[in-house]
Design a protein around this motif. Structure first.
Motif, PDB file in Angstrom:
ATOM      1  N   TYR A 110      29.113  13.664  66.010  1.00 46.95           N
ATOM      2  CA  TYR A 110      30.521  14.336  67.240  1.00 46.95           C
ATOM      3  C   TYR A 110      28.665  15.263  68.362  1.00 46.95           C
ATOM      4  N   MET A 111      29.058  15.572  69.408  1.00 48.80           N
ATOM      5  CA  MET A 111      28.012  16.335  69.561  1.00 48.80           C
ATOM      6  C   MET A 111      28.739  17.850  70.073  1.00 48.80           C
ATOM      7  N   SER A 112      27.406  18.795  69.948  1.00 50.72           N
ATOM      8  CA  SER A 112      28.221  20.596  70.073  1.00 50.72           C
ATOM      9  C   SER A 112      26.469  21.544  70.438  1.00 50.72           C
ATOM     10  N   ASN A 113      27.126  22.455  71.302  1.00 48.08           N
ATOM     11  CA  ASN A 113      26.299  23.394  71.351  1.00 48.08           C
ATOM     12  C   ASN A 113      26.315  24.907  70.569  1.00 48.08           C
ATOM     13  N   ALA A 114      27.062  24.753  70.138  1.00 49.09           N
ATOM     14  CA  ALA A 114      28.078  26.218  69.588  1.00 49.09           C
ATOM     15  C   ALA A 114      27.135  26.676  68.750  1.00 49.09           C
ATOM     16  N   ASP A 115      25.775  26.305  68.394  1.00 50.29           N
ATOM     17  CA  ASP A 115      24.699  27.204  68.061  1.00 50.29           C
ATOM     18  C   ASP A 115      23.790  27.518  68.725  1.00 50.29           C
ATOM     19  N   LEU A 116      24.193  27.029  70.101  1.00 50.77           N
ATOM     20  CA  LEU A 116      23.037  27.911  71.124  1.00 50.77           C
ATOM     21  C   LEU A 116      24.130  28.720  72.208  1.00 50.77           C
ATOM     22  N   PHE A 117      25.377  28.074  72.403  1.00 50.71           N
ATOM     23  CA  PHE A 117      26.611  28.698  73.185  1.00 50.71           C
ATOM     24  C   PHE A 117      27.882  29.170  71.938  1.00 50.71           C
ATOM     25  N   PRO A 118      27.931  30.153  70.984  1.00 56.35           N
ATOM     26  CA  PRO A 118      29.059  30.778  70.231  1.00 56.35           C
ATOM     27  C   PRO A 118      30.138  30.813  71.197  1.00 56.35           C
ATOM     28  N   HIS A 119      30.468  31.079  72.292  1.00 56.05           N
ATOM     29  CA  HIS A 119      31.433  31.599  72.597  1.00 56.05           C
ATOM     30  C   HIS A 119      31.348  30.799  74.166  1.00 56.05           C
ATOM     31  N   ASN A 120      30.878  29.436  74.653  1.00 53.34           N
ATOM     32  CA  ASN A 120      31.177  29.064  75.394  1.00 53.34           C
ATOM     33  C   ASN A 120      30.654  28.063  75.124  1.00 53.34           C
ATOM     34  N   HIS A 121      31.105  27.148  74.256  1.00 50.96           N
ATOM     35  CA  HIS A 121      30.301  25.837  73.769  1.00 50.96           C
ATOM     36  C   HIS A 121      30.611  24.423  74.609  1.00 50.96           C
ATOM     37  N   ASP A 122      30.192  23.727  73.627  1.00 55.38           N
ATOM     38  CA  ASP A 122      30.351  22.010  74.689  1.00 55.38           C
ATOM     39  C   ASP A 122      31.209  21.825  72.865  1.00 55.38           C
ATOM     40  N   GLU A 123      31.305  20.338  73.820  1.00 54.93           N
ATOM     41  CA  GLU A 123      31.514  19.237  72.372  1.00 54.93           C
ATOM     42  C   GLU A 123      32.357  17.857  72.820  1.00 54.93           C
ATOM     43  N   ILE A 124      32.190  17.357  72.030  1.00 53.98           N
ATOM     44  CA  ILE A 124      32.505  15.913  72.596  1.00 53.98           C
ATOM     45  C   ILE A 124      32.311  15.109  71.070  1.00 53.98           C
ATOM     46  N   ASP A 125      33.820  14.810  70.700  1.00 52.25           N
ATOM     47  CA  ASP A 125      33.601  14.543  69.081  1.00 52.25           C
ATOM     48  C   ASP A 125      34.755  12.949  69.114  1.00 52.25           C
ATOM     49  N   ILE A 126      34.051  12.216  67.859  1.00 53.80           N
ATOM     50  CA  ILE A 126      34.696  11.186  66.744  1.00 53.80           C
ATOM     51  C   ILE A 126      34.415  11.287  65.724  1.00 53.80           C
ATOM     52  N   GLU A 127      36.105  11.626  65.471  1.00 49.22           N
ATOM     53  CA  GLU A 127      36.208  12.496  64.163  1.00 49.22           C
ATOM     54  C   GLU A 127      37.458  11.180  63.631  1.00 49.22           C
ATOM     55  N   LEU A 128      37.240  11.039  62.241  1.00 46.81           N
ATOM     56  CA  LEU A 128      37.406   9.812  61.734  1.00 46.81           C
ATOM     57  C   LEU A 128      38.681  10.408  60.584  1.00 46.81           C
ATOM     58  N   LEU A 129      40.081  10.433  60.171  1.00 48.84           N
ATOM     59  CA  LEU A 129      41.095  11.124  59.298  1.00 48.84           C
ATOM     60  C   LEU A 129      41.460   9.897  58.265  1.00 48.84           C
ATOM     61  N   GLY A 130      41.103  11.172  57.278  1.00 45.96           N
ATOM     62  CA  GLY A 130      41.382  10.275  55.680  1.00 45.96           C
ATOM     63  C   GLY A 130      43.014   9.809  55.495  1.00 45.96           C
ATOM     64  N   HIS A 131      43.019   9.368  55.139  1.00 42.34           N
ATOM     65  CA  HIS A 131      44.877   8.893  54.575  1.00 42.34           C
ATOM     66  C   HIS A 131      44.916   9.035  53.075  1.00 42.34           C
ATOM     67  N   GLU A 132      46.397   9.179  53.094  1.00 44.37           N
ATOM     68  CA  GLU A 132      47.558   8.935  52.567  1.00 44.37           C
ATOM     69  C   GLU A 132      47.582   7.486  51.494  1.00 44.37           C
ATOM     70  N   LYS A 133      47.951   7.371  50.235  1.00 43.33           N
ATOM     71  CA  LYS A 133      47.608   6.071  49.499  1.00 43.33           C
ATOM     72  C   LYS A 133      48.642   5.170  50.429  1.00 43.33           C
ATOM     73  N   ARG A 134      47.854   4.247  50.559  1.00 43.99           N
ATOM     74  CA  ARG A 134      48.684   2.824  51.770  1.00 43.99           C
ATOM     75  C   ARG A 134      48.592   2.786  53.229  1.00 43.99           C
ATOM     76  N   LYS A 135      47.991   4.194  53.653  1.00 45.36           N
ATOM     77  CA  LYS A 135      47.750   4.626  54.908  1.00 45.36           C
ATOM     78  C   LYS A 135      46.481   4.592  55.669  1.00 45.36           C
TER      79      LYS A 135
END
Length: 313
Positions: A110-135
Motif C-alpha cells: 500500500y501507499m500512505s503519508n500518515a507519517d507526514l499528515f497524521p490527521h489528514n493523510h492519504d492511502e491506497i491499499d491492497i490488502e490480502l486477508l488470510g482465511h480459516e481452514k479450506r477458505k
C-alpha cells in the motif's frame, strides 16, 4: 475427435483474448489476456528501494536482496517502507502468500503519508486477508484521501488462483486521471477522478509499504477467526518491486519525475496509463462480475446515504 474439439475451442478462446486454462483450486475461468504493464518497468532490489519499517528480525532478504521474506510470529509482524516518496506513478509487487491456516493474517502492499499528515493523510491499499481452514484468501482494495478514514471505500474479491503456490503480481496506478488496482495485470477496480470523488482523492506524496501483521480484530469475517499462532511463523515473500513515477524531495518541496530503467513509458501522464484500453476494460468487467463479492457502494445497511461517487456511477 474430442482432442480436435479441445484444440478448436482453445484456438477460439485465444482469438477472443481468453486463456483456455482453468485456474487451480477454485473453479473460476482463467483471466482474460491483457497488456502486461509489469513488463514495462525495471525491478528494484530491497536494499536500494526500501528500508525497515518495523520488525527488523522478522525481515529476511533473499536472492541477493531482490526478494524479501516478511514474517509474522507471536513476537511481531514486519514491514518495509520505500526510501522515496512518490506523487503519482505505477507500483507493483510479486507476492507469494503464506499457506495453511492463516485466519486473521493481513498482508498489505500500500501507499500512505500518515507519517507526514497524521490527521489528514492519504492511502491506497491492497490488502490480502488470510482465511480459516479450506477458505480462500481475500483481496481487499481501499482508498482514503485527505483524512477521510471515517468512510472506508472497500471492495473485496476472490482470486482465480491459489496465491500460496507461486508469485502473483499485485499493482496499482495512481495519477490525476484515476486509481486502478490490478492483479496479474488484470484491472479489478478503477476509481475515476471526478467532482464526486475529488475531496477524498489522494492528493499528497506517499511512501510505499510492504507488511504482514495481525489483523485478528477485523480481518477474517469481522474478527470471528483471530490469528492462531500454533500455525506460526507466517511467511510472505515479496519481489519484483516496481515503483515508477514522480518522486518527492521534501528539501526542495517539489516533485521530479523519474523514468523506468527499461522503459520510456510515463505512468503519470502517458496515454496508456490515463485510460483503460478496451482489452483492460473487458478484463475488469470479467473480474468484477466473476470475483467481486463486496462493494461499499452496494452496502445500504452500512450507509443510510451512499457516498456521492456511488451515485455518480
Amino acid at each position: 475427435m474430442a482432442l480436435l474439439q479441445q484444440k478448436l475451442l482453445a484456438s477460439l478462446l485465444v482469438i477472443f483474448g481468453i486463456s483456455a486454462a482453468v485456474s487451480a483450486g477454485n473453479g473460476h475461468d482463467a483471466a482474460p489476456n491483457v497488456t502486461r504493464l509489469t513488463d514495462l518497468f525495471g525491478h528494484l532490489t530491497f536494499n536500494h528501494g526500501f528500508t525497515e519499517f518495523f520488525g527488523g528480525s522478522n525481515i529476511q532478504p533473499i536472492n541477493n536482496g531482490s526478494y524479501a521474506n516478511l514474517i509474522l510470529n507471536k513476537s511481531s509482524g514486519s514491514g518495509l517502507v520505500s526510501q522515496s516518496k512518490y506523487y503519482y506513478g505505477f507500483f507493483s509487487a510479486a507476492i507469494k502468500l503464506p499457506s495453511g491456516y492463516t485466519s486473521g493474517v493481513v498482508v498489505a502492499f500500500y501507499m500512505s503519508n500518515a507519517d507526514l499528515f497524521p490527521h489528514n493523510h492519504d492511502e491506497i491499499d491492497i490488502e490480502l486477508l488470510g482465511h480459516e481452514k479450506r477458505k480462500d484468501w481475500v483481496l481487499q482494495t481501499n482508498m482514503y484521501g485527505n483524512g477521510s478514514v471515517s468512510t472506508g471505500r472497500e471492495e473485496k474479491f476472490r482470486l482465480w488462483f491459489d496465491p500460496t503456490e507461486q508469485y502473483h503480481h499485485y499493482s496499482f496506478i495512481w495519477n490525476r486521471h484515476h486509481i486502478v488496482f490490478l492483479v496479474d495485470n488484470v484491472p479489478v477496480r478503477e476509481i475515476l477522478y471526478n467532482d464526486a470523488i475529488s475531496s477524498v482523492y489522494p492528493s499528497k506524496p506517499m511512501s510505499v509499504y510492504a507488511t504482514i501483521w495481525d489483523g485478528s480484530e477485523w480481518a477474517t469475517h469481522g474478527g470471528k477467526y483471530p490469528v492462531d499462532y500454533k500455525y506460526a511463523p507466517f511467511v510472505v515473500s515479496f519481489g519484483e518491486m516496481e515503483m515508477d513515477g514522480c518522486t518527492f524531495d521534501p528539501k526542495k518541496k517539489g516533485v521530479s519525475c523519474s523514468k523506468g530503467s527499461v522503459s520510456s513509458r510515463d505512468p503519470v501522464d502517458g496515454e496508456e496509463f490515463a485510460k483503460l484500453s478496451e482489452q483492460q476494460r473487458m478484463g475488469m468487467e470479467w473480474a468484477r462480475k466473476k470475483l467481486m463479492f463486496y462493494s461499499y457502494c452496494k452496502d445500504s445497511s452500512r450507509f443510510k446515504v451512499l457516498p456521492p461517487e456511488c451515485k455518480a456511477k
